[in-house]
Design an enzyme around this catalytic site. Sequence first.
Site, short mmCIF file in Angstrom:
data_model
loop_
_atom_site.label_atom_id
_atom_site.label_comp_id
_atom_site.label_asym_id
_atom_site.label_seq_id
_atom_site.Cartn_x
_atom_site.Cartn_y
_atom_site.Cartn_z
CE LYS A 191 4.88 9.06 -0.32
NZ LYS A 191 4.25 9.13 0.80
N GLY A 244 0.38 -0.66 -2.30
CA GLY A 244 -0.67 0.15 -1.87
C GLY A 244 -2.11 -0.35 -2.67
CB SER A 245 -5.25 1.24 -3.16
OG SER A 245 -5.00 2.62 -4.05
CB THR A 246 -5.91 -2.01 -7.21
OG1 THR A 246 -5.67 -3.37 -6.75
CG2 THR A 246 -6.14 -2.30 -8.70
N GLY A 249 -2.12 2.02 -7.93
CA GLY A 249 -1.18 1.44 -8.73
C GLY A 249 -1.44 1.53 -10.37
CD GLU A 266 1.64 -6.32 -1.86
OE1 GLU A 266 0.42 -6.55 -1.83
OE2 GLU A 266 2.00 -6.11 -0.60
CB CYS A 300 -2.52 -6.23 0.71
SG CYS A 300 -0.52 -6.95 1.06
CD GLU A 397 -7.45 -4.24 -0.28
OE1 GLU A 397 -6.48 -5.15 0.16
OE2 GLU A 397 -7.23 -3.51 -1.27
#
Length: 497
Positions: A191, A244-246, A249, A266, A300, A397
């Site tokens: 995706k 992607g973003s924390t 995640g 990641e 990142c 971030e």
Amino acid sequence: MTIADAVRITAPTLLNRPLRLLIDGEWVEGRGQPLTLLNPSTGRQLITSASADESDVDRAVAAARNAFDNGPWSRMAPAERALLIYRLADALEDAKDELARLETLNCGKPLAVARDFEVTAAVSTLRYNAGWATKLNGETRDISLPGDWQAFTLRQALGVAGLIVPWNVPLAIAVSKLAPALAAGCTVVLKPAELTPLTAVRLGELIQEVGFPPGVVNIIQGLGHVAGQRLVDHPDVDKVSFTGSTAVGKRLLCSSAGNLKRLSLELGGKSPVVIYPDADLDKAIPGAAMSIFANTGQVCAAGSRLYVHSDVADEVIGGITRIAESMRIGPGLDPATQLGPIISEAQRDRVLQYIESGIEDGAEVTTGGAAVEGPGFFLQPTVLCNTAPKMRVVREEIFGPVLSVATFDDADSITDTVARANDTDYGLSSAIWTRDISRAMKFVRGIKAGNVRVNASGGMDPNMPFGGFKQSGWGHENGREGVEAFTELKSVAIKID
């Protein structure tokens, strides 16, 4: 020539045909709301793409499951799998210019960067992982149970892998997940990010052209909270690899509990760069600058926190400022461009809000700090000095070309400096610039980050595992570790009478 003219002249033929979903070897219409894809250099529409709803995800997973359980892929000889992956690498290399144009149009990054970094990295990653298809071996073990035993381990493919890719480096990251999954013998549902699916669609066409069996690779464009969420929730998906973003995640971690599927994450970063007076400043200054300004800071592992010794602070900050002010900002199709746009207007506004918060908290803008007038989503590269540990610009971030700077002096030991660098929820990457090998090794051992550079910045090799500490993720990509993440380890003991 206007940018619109340049787009028309250089647009790949992919933009002249419908963008559909690849499911079980066929390009099909999606049942979700179509996606509108923009060129961030102009803010104008490029094309619309099909979008998957939950039923489309179910079809894609069913195709991948059938290809794994009943198709030839998982039973194919490793050398045959390796050959197909090598052929895909060759196909990407042959299509390098086309893929680079697609990436530039969809992401805005300079064409040379898209071609010479991203597509080249994708080709190298495929070739590297192709070799692992024939090297995922178990080993014999001596055991001490009573009697006579032959004991060994088997390493086998996990099954169906869901691969969820971000928008900042779409092709390279997609391939960094796809290549090891295929080498291990998994089938996949990929995706791409809803903003940047163009190179994933072209990748799917190349996968068909080189002869991968139907259902081995399925590609579903779609919204993250619809297609991505269903992929993570799906009980027939054995593993999810997400970049992607924390924040996202953490949500996926909860969702994966439904069938305890394997999960690689990641996630975000707030990576420190430390510069000492004995560093080669001719290299350290541009290294630190490009660590945050490359890809418009949308990386990142970007070196977004700079800690510089007060003895060289003026020289380093001045040098980085001059580099920022000299960078040519513009659309990626312009050969002179060094800094492309932010991916979207919403993301640019988010970055600007961070800059404003830094100023309100007392940070000083050395350069930049504003949007660039005109079409597209451009932003000046920004340096914020006099930052403090509790500022949002230091702790969160930003994902844009914004560098926060703080100084230290001789009263600070390397232990103190490492402690400041570690004062973050993240732990993805880090760098130190010094000629003192003892100091460098103390930094290497003390820093809580999965990736460390000494007298260098950036640079990823497919043979080096990449992953983060703390809230920067779980697991690793690249290297042997990246391939083994798509396998199960089975222990076998045979009693010999």
